[in-house]
Write a protein that holds these residues in place. Structure first.
Motif, short mmCIF file in Angstrom:
data_model
loop_
_atom_site.label_atom_id
_atom_site.label_comp_id
_atom_site.label_asym_id
_atom_site.label_seq_id
_atom_site.Cartn_x
_atom_site.Cartn_y
_atom_site.Cartn_z
N GLY A 197 0.20 1.86 -1.27
CA GLY A 197 0.03 1.64 -2.71
C GLY A 197 -0.58 2.78 -3.47
O GLY A 197 -0.35 2.92 -4.66
N ASP A 220 0.34 5.12 7.17
CA ASP A 220 0.20 5.27 5.73
C ASP A 220 1.62 5.22 5.19
O ASP A 220 2.40 6.14 5.40
CB ASP A 220 -0.48 6.61 5.44
CG ASP A 220 -0.72 6.84 3.95
OD1 ASP A 220 -0.09 6.15 3.13
OD2 ASP A 220 -1.52 7.74 3.63
N THR A 221 1.96 4.12 4.54
CA THR A 221 3.35 3.91 4.14
C THR A 221 3.52 4.17 2.65
O THR A 221 2.97 3.47 1.82
CB THR A 221 3.77 2.47 4.45
OG1 THR A 221 2.88 1.57 3.79
CG2 THR A 221 3.73 2.19 5.94
N THR A 280 8.43 -0.07 -5.60
CA THR A 280 9.20 -1.26 -5.93
C THR A 280 10.70 -1.00 -5.81
O THR A 280 11.45 -1.81 -5.27
CB THR A 280 8.88 -1.69 -7.38
OG1 THR A 280 7.46 -1.85 -7.50
CG2 THR A 280 9.56 -2.98 -7.74
N ASP A 339 7.22 10.47 -8.00
CA ASP A 339 5.93 10.97 -7.52
C ASP A 339 6.00 12.48 -7.33
O ASP A 339 7.04 13.03 -7.02
CB ASP A 339 5.58 10.36 -6.15
CG ASP A 339 4.98 8.97 -6.27
OD1 ASP A 339 4.14 8.77 -7.17
OD2 ASP A 339 5.34 8.10 -5.48
N ARG A 389 1.99 9.52 -9.43
CA ARG A 389 3.10 9.37 -10.37
C ARG A 389 3.17 10.55 -11.33
O ARG A 389 2.13 11.07 -11.75
CB ARG A 389 2.95 8.08 -11.19
CG ARG A 389 2.89 6.80 -10.41
CD ARG A 389 4.15 6.42 -9.73
NE ARG A 389 5.31 6.41 -10.59
CZ ARG A 389 6.54 6.08 -10.16
NH1 ARG A 389 6.75 5.72 -8.90
NH2 ARG A 389 7.55 6.09 -10.98
N ARG A 412 0.98 -0.48 -10.71
CA ARG A 412 1.57 0.42 -11.70
C ARG A 412 1.45 -0.12 -13.11
O ARG A 412 1.92 -1.20 -13.40
CB ARG A 412 3.05 0.61 -11.38
CG ARG A 412 3.27 1.65 -10.33
CD ARG A 412 4.65 1.54 -9.75
NE ARG A 412 5.70 1.93 -10.68
CZ ARG A 412 6.97 2.05 -10.31
NH1 ARG A 412 7.33 1.81 -9.07
NH2 ARG A 412 7.87 2.40 -11.18
#
Ligand code: WTA
Length: 701
Positions: free
Chosen positions: A410, A434-435, A439, A535, A550, A561
């Motif tokens: 996130g 760490d992903t 969306t 990003d 972002r 967001r």
């Protein structure tokens, strides 16, 4: 920081090439014990997913699902970039997440619901019970006339009835649009309107930080807002937080409001056949913020999305049916859709759902839950990690849980917080992934495969199999690894989890994600359509990516967001306000928080009352998460000679950075006035570089 080359402008076209330096972190290795049991431990998996094997490599993902009819085409590019995955096949998400597990896992827990009040018992829902309840709810929705392709808006908190409702919709092919429960009634109403939903499904109340929230009140506002925008809602369906008892103070509206728990009695024991949907049928919408003031209805399709979240839940989250998996995200966001509901259930997981705030009633709560339920996979966001660390750095030591793996998602996680997560929460036993994703992408993009790659604090890792990342500069040139330069991170190829379109706005989809780097809008070749994620990022020499945030005027508050323009329009609903500018400010706990600058209409006096109403407007139009940290009333906005508000100058002031050369502004004097107002008489600015997302802030127009 990049300097102006054109004296009339403060921005620089090559901003994406700013050097980004950071100390290289030491790797940590996953344990042998973890590696030995992992679903995916063969490094050669990446050979199966090279670009020359695209798109057929993803047949492996589709094979993890049960199809009613096999698909004929893996990827249909005929309407590029509106990708259609697994065309010709027939499938149902509800069947894949529930029915197909009954033979083997009937009595196994699908969900363990943990209410926020610690005195309330857990609620265990087995796969059999989930099957029964999803069927009854599907029968009820069908009874109300809902059918495949209709949209239904959900505005629900973290209670089991939320996934039950989603799966009931999916069973019928009804497109669900769940709005995060913490969003305001107005925010929900505008999403009802955009998706043209005639039914709103909600809850009377839920526990949050020790309070039983009257959530039904939001439904009335939502319906009113939708009506004002031109969309009528026929029915508001209300789940009771305590079945058999109405927990809200807000009265029911006769003829419109229906208590689901009462109506369900008519459908007891009813079964509904899952509808065999085309592989590319839409499954759900998830509204997300972007550059403009209007959130985008990100549309995901059944076959591709489900295949992608199923495979990544298996390989990256490493979920086995006998694990106890807990993702602390909210189902109202994409993380919850993909990695609490669809991905884990398709893998027959046992998934913990927690209703409330992680630090309620104290910072030991998550670890008590983990110990009691035997959680061994834990998934959360940096904001929660920072918060738990601040309030209870030694709490994890007091509890005897053992995680085999953990996820962070996130927001960028700073190495210091990562270390605490690894050392204290994971007790140096758990692998961390760490992903990085969003969306729009349905599932993980940048990540390690935990049993294959070492971990590097602060970097998400290389990429999931079949995700081919590239960083482009502003001119479309590739930014090489190890160059130390940042650019716009893009994915070269489509993948099954990619969004299908923006609901009702095909042009915006093409423009937002492909406009910058597609050179041939008529091309049907996927190679011509790199997907721009939004990003900024840098790639280290070892191939690991570090995400900088972002670059499209979206502020990532505690992993959520928020569009700058959405906040600014909320401010402008206060009649005294002439202009509003919102900037992101670094925050120790939440990563970024919005700060608001307002200019009043001529003749209006500055007052605390105006400030209070600006704050209230944000809470009402968006939700409490949009509450600005500060609201400053300024004599005028710093502007270019062409009249553009220089948000970057305000961002520098808010973040206590040197504002740089402002002599080319139309009103340079105002900058010092504002600086004094925010920072006090003596300059507190540092020369240090601004983080990439803040440095680039306000450039997108
Ligand atoms: C940010 C959430 C750094 C990023 C899944 C992205 C991250 C936005 C990470 C999407 C991560 C997400 N490291 N930044 N591991 N994961 N982000 O749509 O800026 O709510 O563009 O999806 O969160 O937020 P969204």
């Amino acid at each position: 920081m990049a300097r102006a080359t054109n004296p009339n402008e403060l921005t620089d076209v090559s901003e994406a090439q700013i050097a980004v330096h950071w100390r290289e972190e030491e790797y940590e290795q996953p344990s042998e014990k973890f590696k030995a049991q992992a679903n995916m431990r063969d490094p050669r998996v990446f050979d199966r997913f090279t670009t020359d094997k695209f798109p057929d490599c993803f047949k492996e993902y589709a094979a993890m699902l049960t199809w009613f009819e096999p698909y004929k085409t893996v990827l249909d590019t005929s309407d590029a970039p509106f990708w259609k995955w697994f065309v010709g096949g027939k499938i149902n998400a509800s069947y894949n997440c529930v029915d197909r597990h009954l033979d083997k896992y009937r009595s196994k827990a699908a969900f363990i619901f943990v209410p926020e009040p610690e005195s309330e018992p857990d609620v265990v829902i087995t796969y059999q019970e989930l099957y029964d309840r999803v069927n009854e709810m599907a029968a009820l929705l069908k009874g109300l006339g809902l059918k495949t392709g209709d949209r239904v808006t959900l505005h629900m908190p973290m209670i089991p009835e939320l996934p039950i409702t989603m799966l009931a919709c999916a069973r019928l092919g009804v497109i669900h649009s769940q709005v995060f429960g913490g969003f305001s009634g107005q925010a929900c109403g505008s999403r009802i309107h955009d998706s043209r939903s005639r039914v709103l499904i909600t809850t009377d109340g839920y526990w949050r930080n020790g309070t039983l929230v009257d959530h039904k009140a939001n439904a009335d506002i939502a319906v009113r807002t939708a009506k004002e925008l031109g969309q009528d809602v026929d029915n508001v369906l209300i789940w009771q937080r305590y079945p058999g008892k109405y927990s809200a103070k807000t009265p029911l509206v006769a003829g419109r409001d229906v208590i689901i728990n009462d109506l369900l009695k008519q459908y007891k024991g009813k079964k509904v056949e899952p509808v065999a949907l085309p592989g590319e049928a839409p499954l759900f919408l998830m509204y997300s913020s972007g550059t403009t003031g209007k959130p985008k209805g990100v549309q995901h399709g059944v076959g591709g999305y489900l295949a992608y979240v199923t495979a990544t839940s298996k390989w990256i989250l490493d979920i086995h049916p006998d694990d106890v998996y807990w993702c602390m995200a909210d189902i109202g966001w994409i993380t919850g859709h993909s990695y609490i509901v669809y991905g884990p259930l398709a893998n027959a997981a046992t998934s913990v759902m927690y209703e409330g705030v992680p630090t309620f009633p104290d910072a030991g709560r998550p670890w008590r839950i983990a110990e009691r339920l035997g959680v061994n996979i834990f998934h959360t966001a940096p904001t929660a990690i920072r918060m738990l660390r601040k309030l209870g750095p030694e709490e994890p030591r007091k509890y005897k849980y053992h995680f085999k793996s953990m996820t962070t998602v996130g927001e960028p996680i700073e190495p210091e917080a990562w270390r605490w997560y690894f050392d204290e929460v994971g007790k140096r036993e758990a692998a961390i992934t760490d992903t990085w994703w969003m969306t729009e992408t349905g599932g993980f993009l940048g990540t390690t495969v935990p049993a294959i790659h070492p971990m590097k604090p602060g970097s998400c890792g290389p990429a999931a199999p079949g995700i081919h990342i590239v960083i482009y500069d502003e001119t479309g040139k590739e930014v090489g690894k190890g160059s130390g330069r940042a650019g716009n991170i893009c994915i070269r190829n489509p993948w099954p989890g990619i969004m299908q379109t923006i609901w009702g706005d095909r042009d915006r989809y093409v423009k937002t994600y492909f406009g910058k780097y597609n050179k041939n809008p008529r091309s049907k070749d996927w190679r011509d359509w790199p997907f721009m994620c939004g990003d900024g990022a840098v790639q280290a020499a070892d191939g690991y990516y570090r995400i900088l945030g972002r670059v499209d005027d979206v502020i990532n508050v505690a992993g959520h967001r928020l569009g700058t323009k959405e906040i600014e329009s909320a401010c402008l609903t206060v009649p005294e306000i002439a202009e509003a500018a919102v900037v992101p400010v670094q925050d120790e706990l939440k990563g970024r928080v919005p700060e608001v600058y307002i200019a009043l209409k001529p003749g209006v006096k500055a007052s605390q009352d105006v400030i209070d109403r600006v704050i209230k407007a944000n809470e009402e139009v968006i939700g409490k998460i949009a509450r600005p940290k500060h609201v400053y009333i300024v004599p005028d906005m710093p502007k270019t000679r062409s009249g553009k508000i220089m948000r970057r100058v305000l961002a520098s002031i808010s973040n206590r950075r040197d504002v740089g050369d402002v002599t080319t502004l139309a009103n340079p004097d105002v900058v010092e006035q504002i600086r004094t107002m925010v920072q006090g008489k003596d300059p507190v600015a540092t020369k240090g570089e601004l983080p990439e997302d803040i440095a680039k802030f306000g450039q997108v127009e």
